[in-house]
Design an enzyme around this catalytic site. Structure first.
Site, PDB file in Angstrom:
ATOM      1  N   ASP A  83       0.524  -1.725   0.387  1.00 49.02           N
ATOM      2  CA  ASP A  83      -0.150   0.326   0.155  1.00 49.02           C
ATOM      3  C   ASP A  83       0.826   1.281   0.345  1.00 49.02           C
ATOM      4  OD1 ASP A  83      -1.598   2.454   0.536  1.00 49.02           O
ATOM      5  OD2 ASP A  83      -2.703   1.052   1.703  1.00 49.02           O
ATOM      6  N   LEU A  88       8.337   3.854   0.994  1.00 46.55           N
ATOM      7  CA  LEU A  88       8.634   1.939   0.014  1.00 46.55           C
ATOM      8  C   LEU A  88       9.564   2.212  -0.059  1.00 46.55           C
ATOM      9  CD1 LEU A  88       8.626  -0.823  -1.543  1.00 46.55           C
ATOM     10  CD2 LEU A  88       7.382   0.444  -3.306  1.00 46.55           C
ATOM     11  N   ARG A 131      15.916  10.075  -3.116  1.00 45.11           N
ATOM     12  CA  ARG A 131      16.493   9.143  -2.764  1.00 45.11           C
ATOM     13  C   ARG A 131      17.682   8.459  -3.696  1.00 45.11           C
ATOM     14  NH1 ARG A 131      17.303   3.452  -1.156  1.00 45.11           N
ATOM     15  NH2 ARG A 131      15.183   3.448  -1.386  1.00 45.11           N
ATOM     16  N   TYR A 170     -11.516  13.215  -5.114  1.00 47.46           N
ATOM     17  CA  TYR A 170     -10.323  12.781  -6.577  1.00 47.46           C
ATOM     18  C   TYR A 170      -9.702  14.263  -7.173  1.00 47.46           C
ATOM     19  CZ  TYR A 170      -9.015  10.314 -10.603  1.00 47.46           C
ATOM     20  OH  TYR A 170      -8.612   9.525 -11.705  1.00 47.46           O
ATOM     21  N   LYS A 174      -5.593  15.293  -6.909  1.00 42.23           N
ATOM     22  CA  LYS A 174      -4.764  14.770  -7.987  1.00 42.23           C
ATOM     23  C   LYS A 174      -4.472  16.392  -8.039  1.00 42.23           C
ATOM     24  CE  LYS A 174      -5.671  10.321 -10.002  1.00 42.23           C
ATOM     25  NZ  LYS A 174      -4.465   9.554 -10.247  1.00 42.23           N
ATOM     26  N   THR A 200      -9.930   6.739 -20.713  1.00 41.05           N
ATOM     27  CA  THR A 200      -9.712   5.711 -21.192  1.00 41.05           C
ATOM     28  C   THR A 200     -10.040   4.063 -21.148  1.00 41.05           C
ATOM     29  OG1 THR A 200      -7.210   6.779 -20.724  1.00 41.05           O
ATOM     30  CG2 THR A 200      -7.598   4.605 -21.148  1.00 41.05           C
TER      31      THR A 200
HETATM   32  P1  NAD Z   1      -7.577   0.885 -11.896  1.00 40.87           P
HETATM   33  O1  NAD Z   1      -8.320   1.304 -10.274  1.00 40.87           O
HETATM   34  O2  NAD Z   1      -7.493  -0.325 -12.271  1.00 40.87           O
HETATM   35  O3  NAD Z   1      -6.143   0.903 -11.411  1.00 40.87           O
HETATM   36  C1  NAD Z   1      -5.508   1.614 -10.047  1.00 40.87           C
HETATM   37  C2  NAD Z   1      -4.471   0.165  -9.376  1.00 40.87           C
HETATM   38  O4  NAD Z   1      -4.056   1.479  -8.304  1.00 40.87           O
HETATM   39  C3  NAD Z   1      -5.063  -1.096  -9.255  1.00 40.87           C
HETATM   40  O5  NAD Z   1      -4.431  -1.948  -9.535  1.00 40.87           O
HETATM   41  C4  NAD Z   1      -5.505  -0.929  -7.415  1.00 40.87           C
HETATM   42  O6  NAD Z   1      -5.225  -2.081  -7.047  1.00 40.87           O
HETATM   43  C5  NAD Z   1      -3.749   0.110  -7.206  1.00 40.87           C
HETATM   44  N1  NAD Z   1      -4.373   0.620  -6.017  1.00 40.87           N
HETATM   45  C6  NAD Z   1      -5.153   1.784  -5.400  1.00 40.87           C
HETATM   46  N2  NAD Z   1      -4.395   1.973  -4.261  1.00 40.87           N
HETATM   47  C7  NAD Z   1      -3.727   1.436  -3.905  1.00 40.87           C
HETATM   48  C8  NAD Z   1      -2.847   2.025  -2.913  1.00 40.87           C
HETATM   49  N3  NAD Z   1      -2.951   2.380  -1.384  1.00 40.87           N
HETATM   50  N4  NAD Z   1      -1.844   1.343  -2.864  1.00 40.87           N
HETATM   51  C9  NAD Z   1      -1.007   0.810  -4.065  1.00 40.87           C
HETATM   52  N5  NAD Z   1      -2.081   0.789  -4.978  1.00 40.87           N
HETATM   53  C10 NAD Z   1      -2.695   1.060  -5.589  1.00 40.87           C
HETATM   54  O7  NAD Z   1      -7.173   2.523 -12.283  1.00 40.87           O
HETATM   55  P2  NAD Z   1      -7.417   2.846 -14.111  1.00 40.87           P
HETATM   56  O8  NAD Z   1      -8.394   3.195 -14.535  1.00 40.87           O
HETATM   57  O9  NAD Z   1      -5.759   2.146 -14.280  1.00 40.87           O
HETATM   58  O10 NAD Z   1      -5.943   4.206 -14.425  1.00 40.87           O
HETATM   59  C11 NAD Z   1      -4.826   4.210 -13.699  1.00 40.87           C
HETATM   60  C12 NAD Z   1      -4.136   5.633 -12.455  1.00 40.87           C
HETATM   61  O11 NAD Z   1      -4.531   6.809 -13.936  1.00 40.87           O
HETATM   62  C13 NAD Z   1      -4.560   6.426 -11.714  1.00 40.87           C
HETATM   63  O12 NAD Z   1      -4.081   7.066 -11.043  1.00 40.87           O
HETATM   64  C14 NAD Z   1      -6.180   7.058 -12.393  1.00 40.87           C
HETATM   65  O13 NAD Z   1      -6.339   8.604 -11.676  1.00 40.87           O
HETATM   66  C15 NAD Z   1      -5.213   7.827 -13.695  1.00 40.87           C
HETATM   67  N6  NAD Z   1      -6.799   8.270 -14.769  1.00 40.87           N
HETATM   68  C16 NAD Z   1      -7.250   6.871 -15.296  1.00 40.87           C
HETATM   69  C17 NAD Z   1      -8.487   7.455 -16.418  1.00 40.87           C
HETATM   70  C18 NAD Z   1      -8.287   6.198 -17.162  1.00 40.87           C
HETATM   71  O14 NAD Z   1      -9.899   6.860 -17.475  1.00 40.87           O
HETATM   72  N7  NAD Z   1      -8.743   5.197 -16.464  1.00 40.87           N
HETATM   73  C19 NAD Z   1      -8.220   8.765 -16.586  1.00 40.87           C
HETATM   74  C20 NAD Z   1      -7.674   9.956 -15.687  1.00 40.87           C
HETATM   75  C21 NAD Z   1      -6.612   9.267 -15.096  1.00 40.87           C
HETATM   76  N1  UDP Z   2      10.122   8.008   1.100  1.00 38.87           N
HETATM   77  C1  UDP Z   2      10.524   6.140   0.561  1.00 38.87           C
HETATM   78  N2  UDP Z   2      11.160   5.403   0.014  1.00 38.87           N
HETATM   79  C2  UDP Z   2      12.204   5.822   0.198  1.00 38.87           C
HETATM   80  C3  UDP Z   2      12.635   7.341   0.319  1.00 38.87           C
HETATM   81  C4  UDP Z   2      11.296   8.197   1.413  1.00 38.87           C
HETATM   82  O1  UDP Z   2       9.114   5.807   0.895  1.00 38.87           O
HETATM   83  O2  UDP Z   2      13.008   5.837  -0.593  1.00 38.87           O
HETATM   84  C5  UDP Z   2       9.002   8.081   1.886  1.00 38.87           C
HETATM   85  C6  UDP Z   2       9.729   8.138   3.257  1.00 38.87           C
HETATM   86  O3  UDP Z   2       8.629   7.965   4.238  1.00 38.87           O
HETATM   87  C7  UDP Z   2       9.404  10.127   3.822  1.00 38.87           C
HETATM   88  C8  UDP Z   2       8.346  10.383   1.771  1.00 38.87           C
HETATM   89  O4  UDP Z   2       8.629   9.879   1.160  1.00 38.87           O
HETATM   90  O5  UDP Z   2       8.450   9.905   4.893  1.00 38.87           O
HETATM   91  C9  UDP Z   2       8.798  11.491   2.098  1.00 38.87           C
HETATM   92  O6  UDP Z   2      10.728  12.192   1.544  1.00 38.87           O
HETATM   93  P1  UDP Z   2      11.769  13.092   1.774  1.00 38.87           P
HETATM   94  O7  UDP Z   2      12.811  12.163   1.755  1.00 38.87           O
HETATM   95  O8  UDP Z   2      11.023  14.342   0.572  1.00 38.87           O
HETATM   96  O9  UDP Z   2      11.628  14.007   2.982  1.00 38.87           O
HETATM   97  P2  UDP Z   2      11.822  12.888   4.372  1.00 38.87           P
HETATM   98  O10 UDP Z   2      12.063  11.966   4.750  1.00 38.87           O
HETATM   99  O11 UDP Z   2      12.432  14.179   5.061  1.00 38.87           O
HETATM  100  O12 UDP Z   2       9.808  13.593   5.101  1.00 38.87           O
END
Ligand code: NAD
Ligand code: UDP
Ligand code: UDP
Length: 343
Positions: A83, A88, A131, A170, A174, A200
């Protein structure tokens, strides 16, 4: 061995003439967040075919393992169940940051989480980019224009977004994500790319995501009423997913770091679109009119002058061709569903 790799490349090049394959030195380690989703999985296919190392980070909120299972076990592929609201730490050269629910019913299902993904999740990916000094492409959206008063929409239009309505979780997150990318670019020197993606469609769209393309096709295939929300005079412009993937990869590899529209200017009223799908499916389903949706944008069409100029990109797939492929996909999904329900 090198000889074996070159042989493999030649075979693949014959199989996929439209893809440019890489020599070893051009290979990158690429993170795709949301790579198990609709757009992400098509992007992963292309990057894998090109010969990159691809890491998918996805929590499977709306994505499915099925979309990428054909790569599981491949030496260049890695799937992390993660997530992105949590940090990460991995080593990569490029990040395509797509993780976020995309369809209105999904992003409204847990609006707080939607905001967290696009704000905290984007900060984490920018922290990672900082990083490891990776370039990050952010999947933004035409929703940053809200209910646009300018038509078609150019990147210089600031938009007309309701900060408080049901879509705001949303649209506004964004917008914050774009602002955050800009701040990291300015303050930390991170290389960023911003794709403003317009509607899309294509295979691997979710069956139940409530979007117009999936709803209309499924309704038409099952001879159920085709549900137009409101009077149906609102417009959308639909892009086939392979065109978007081309655009995303070109944008990532370009020198352009300001927001760029990626969409197909081919515009339809939703009412026209209902009849078009009905015709293509050859369905007897009636078209019915339901209550309008709150804050539903009345018109949407991208101005793609920038993408044409900077990327030499424009959509290639005609709506009827793209829809036919998508209809075939859903027809098969219904068969699979029917079959599994009987067993
Ligand atoms: P989708 O829902 O099929 O894919 C989104 C993916 O993100 C999914 O696999 C979901 O499991 C993952 N995800 C969601 N929350 C997450 C989290 N917290 N951590 C890790 N993974 C997470 O949607 P999509 O249509 O493939 O869209 C992909 C991107 O493109 C999105 O950012 C969306 O906002 C953007 N977008 C899509 C469209 C469209 O028409 N499809 C239009 C405008 C923007
Ligand atoms: N972060 C991450 N992976 C990395 C380096 C950073 O997920 O390899 C995350 C980290 O948790 C941090 C955020 O990215 O909260 C922002 O990182 P940044 O270095 O900009 O800020 P700081 O660590 O000083 O908050
Ligand atoms: N829409 C519709 N019937 C449906 C689903 C959607 O008339 O079953 C309309 C919706 O009101 C909007 C357009 O189709 O005007 C596109 O909706 P979608 O949810 O696909 O994407 P949006 O562009 O609104 O994010």
């Amino acid at each position: 061995s090198l000889e074996k790799r070159i042989q493999e490349l030649e075979v693949r090049q014959q199989q996929y003439p439209e893809v440019t394959f890489l020599t070893y030195k051009d290979r990158k380690r690429i993170l795709v967040t949301g790579g198990a989703g609709f757009v992400g999985s098509h992007l992963v296919d292309r990057l894998m075919l090109e010969g990159h190392e691809v890491i998918v980070a996805d929590n499977f909120f709306t994505g499915r393992k099925r979309n990428i299972e054909h790569w599981i076990g491949h030496e260049n592929f890695e799937l992390i169940n993660h997530d992105i609201v949590n940090p990460l730490y991995i080593e990569v050269d490029e990040i395509y940051h797509l993780a976020s629910p995309a369809s209105p019913s999904h992003y409204m299902y847990n609006p707080v989480k939607t905001i967290k993904v696009n704000t905290m999740g984007t900060i984490n990916m920018l922290g990672l980019a900082r990083r490891v000094r990776a370039r990050l492409l952010f999947a933004s959206t035409s929703e940053v224009y809200g209910d646009p008063e300018v038509h078609p929409q150019k990147e210089t239009y600031f938009g007309n977004v309701n900060p408080f309505g049901p879509r705001s979780c949303y649209d506004e997150s964004k917008r914050v994500a774009e602002a955050t990318c800009y701040a990291y670019a300015k303050q930390e020197g991170i290389s960023i790319r911003i794709a403003r993606i317009f509607n899309t469609y294509g295979p691997r769209m979710h069956m139940n995501d409530g979007r117009v393309v999936s709803n209309f096709i499924l309704q038409a295939l099952q001879n159920e009423p085709i549900t137009v929300y409101g009077h149906g005079k609102q417009t959308r412009s639909f892009q086939y997913v392979s065109d978007l993937v081309d655009g995303l990869i070109s944008l990532m590899n370009s020198n352009y770091s300001m927001p760029m529209n990626l969409g197909n200017p081919d515009e339809y009223t939703i009412e026209q679109f209902a009849f078009k799908i009905k015709d293509l499916v050859g369905s007897n389903a009636p078209v019915v009119y339901k209550d309008p949706v709150v804050d539903d944008p009345k018109q949407r069409r991208p101005d793609i002058t920038l993408a044409k100029f900077w990327l030499n990109w424009e959509p290639k797939v005609l709506i009827n061709d793209g829809l036919k492929k998508t209809i075939a996909y859903f027809r098969n999904e219904l068969l699979v569903k029917h079959h599994s329900e009987r067993n």
